[in-house]
Design an enzyme around this catalytic site. Structure first.
Site, mmCIF file in Angstrom:
data_model
loop_
_atom_site.group_PDB
_atom_site.id
_atom_site.type_symbol
_atom_site.label_atom_id
_atom_site.label_comp_id
_atom_site.label_asym_id
_atom_site.label_seq_id
_atom_site.Cartn_x
_atom_site.Cartn_y
_atom_site.Cartn_z
ATOM 1 N N SER A 76 27.602 39.436 37.226
ATOM 2 C CA SER A 76 28.457 39.323 38.411
ATOM 3 C C SER A 76 28.947 37.894 38.563
ATOM 4 C CB SER A 76 27.695 39.737 39.677
ATOM 5 O OG SER A 76 27.293 41.078 39.629
ATOM 6 N N ASP A 84 32.439 41.501 40.727
ATOM 7 C CA ASP A 84 33.366 40.370 40.640
ATOM 8 C C ASP A 84 34.113 40.270 41.964
ATOM 9 O OD1 ASP A 84 33.111 39.824 37.582
ATOM 10 O OD2 ASP A 84 33.453 41.979 37.767
ATOM 11 N N SER A 92 29.333 44.871 36.623
ATOM 12 C CA SER A 92 29.561 43.507 37.121
ATOM 13 C C SER A 92 30.197 43.535 38.501
ATOM 14 C CB SER A 92 30.471 42.748 36.153
ATOM 15 O OG SER A 92 30.633 41.400 36.554
#
Length: 363
Positions: free
Chosen positions: A238, A278, A276
């Site tokens: 992340s 983001d 992830s």
């Protein structure tokens, strides 16, 4: 004699990003009023390598004087706190705190304690805490939940302007990026007067994957991370990206700014993999767009904001500063032991610098 690059910023070695000038410290704190506080928690006997990074939009009572904000979820595999109300109302009413995934509760408690510390907030019964996270479990023994509310409060109350420490500090103590040690990174841009004269600053907590690219050079590939197996299959992670500006922007255009930070991430080779988170949070420090908590009933809010047609330089500044902040986080990092007996290596900067020279990427 071998040159020692680790810990020095890319610009100290002649690597620049984009074309716009930086602010004084090349940090998010170049945006007037913004302060950053960090608490770093390290005890290798306990497997502890984690921490807190707090970003204050201004040094007043943020709850009473809320800042305009926008949030963009590039990939929403994350546990960010506070997003729905920011999306609905377009403002932030607390410091922004970054930490690890399993310490969100401590971050919330610390922020609430801070808000309640203001006499003016004595009647407050609801607080929209804004907390970002990345999972530092590859290095930190994350299940132990080392971060306390006191650590969070300390990061907030000790926040300061000026240079910002980067690398394995604060919320970046236990993070990694591109399979190297990541961490906290920051950068800024100061627009010329004929572009508005505004400052844009970015701070990142890098903990993501992809195929590393520095200033157009495929560094990850050259270091043995061939385009598929090594980097792409291990790309989960992340990143939190915080964008601050003194430009008078309302929530709609701040969300547009946040989207451009994602373009800066892409320039470094990030792929926003399935696992992830983001996230980008963008806010304006400009007093003309602040939202007062206490106002007369039916009072109108008037403001003068940047026109859509004049947003492009701010977009460009955001892209450049985000790209540089991410690379800064890697350059500042050091080899780091993990809680399970491994070592996460820092980016080998001697090899990186050889590549930069070969491709004429040094000023």
């Amino acid at each position: 004699m071998t040159e020692h690059f680790q810990g020095k910023r890319p610009r100290e070695w002649g690597i620049s990003f984009g074309v716009l000038p930086t602010g004084t410290h090349n940090a998010i704190t170049d945006v007037k009023g913004v302060k950053v506080g960090q608490v770093t928690l390290i005890d290798d006997a306990k497997g502890m390598r984690t921490g807190v990074t707090a970003i204050l939009p201004h040094d007043g009572n943020i709850f009473q004087h809320k800042v305009a904000a926008g949030i963009f979820l590039g990939n929403a595999f994350g546990k960010m706190v506070g997003y729905p109300q920011v999306k609905e109302l377009g403002n932030i009413e607390t410091p922004i705190v970054l930490t690890n995934t399993l310490n969100l509760a401590s971050a919330i408690d610390g922020i609430i304690d801070y808000v309640f510390s203001f006499k003016e907030n004595d009647s407050v019964e609801s607080v929209n805490c804004v907390v970002g996270e990345t999972n530092d479990g590859a290095i930190n023994n994350i299940r132990k939940r080392f971060v306390t509310r006191e650590d969070v409060l300390k990061a907030i109350v000790e926040a300061k302007d000026g240079p910002v420490e980067e690398g394995g500090v604060g919320a970046g103590t236990g993070t990694k990026a591109f399979n190297f040690k990541g961490g906290i990174g920051t950068a800024s841009r100061k627009l010329p007067d004929n572009m508005g004269g505004y400052t844009v600053g970015v701070l990142v907590q890098s903990n993501f994957g992809g195929l590393l690219n520095i200033n157009g050079v495929e560094v990850g590939k050259a270091l043995g991370g061939f385009p598929y197996q090594k980097e792409i299959e291990c790309a989960d992670g992340s990143i939190m990206m915080i964008v601050a500006t003194d430009a008078p922007l309302e929530a709609r255009n701040l969300e547009r700014v946040a989207k451009r930070a994602f373009m800066g991430l892409a320039k470094t080779g990030g792929v926003a993999s399935n696992g992830s988170g983001d996230f980008v949070i963008a806010f304006s420090t400009n007093e003309s767009v602040r939202v007062e908590h206490k106002a007369e009933k039916l009072a109108k809010q008037t403001m003068s904001v940047v026109r859509n047609d004049d947003m492009t330089p701010i977009f460009m500044a955001t892209i450049e500063a985000t790209e540089e902040a991410i690379i800064n986080s890697l350059f500042a990092a050091h080899d780091t032991p993990t809680h399970d007996g491994r070592v996460i290596k820092a980016l080998p900067l001697d090899k990186v610098m050889e590549m930069m020279r070969k491709h004429a990427k040094i000023d």
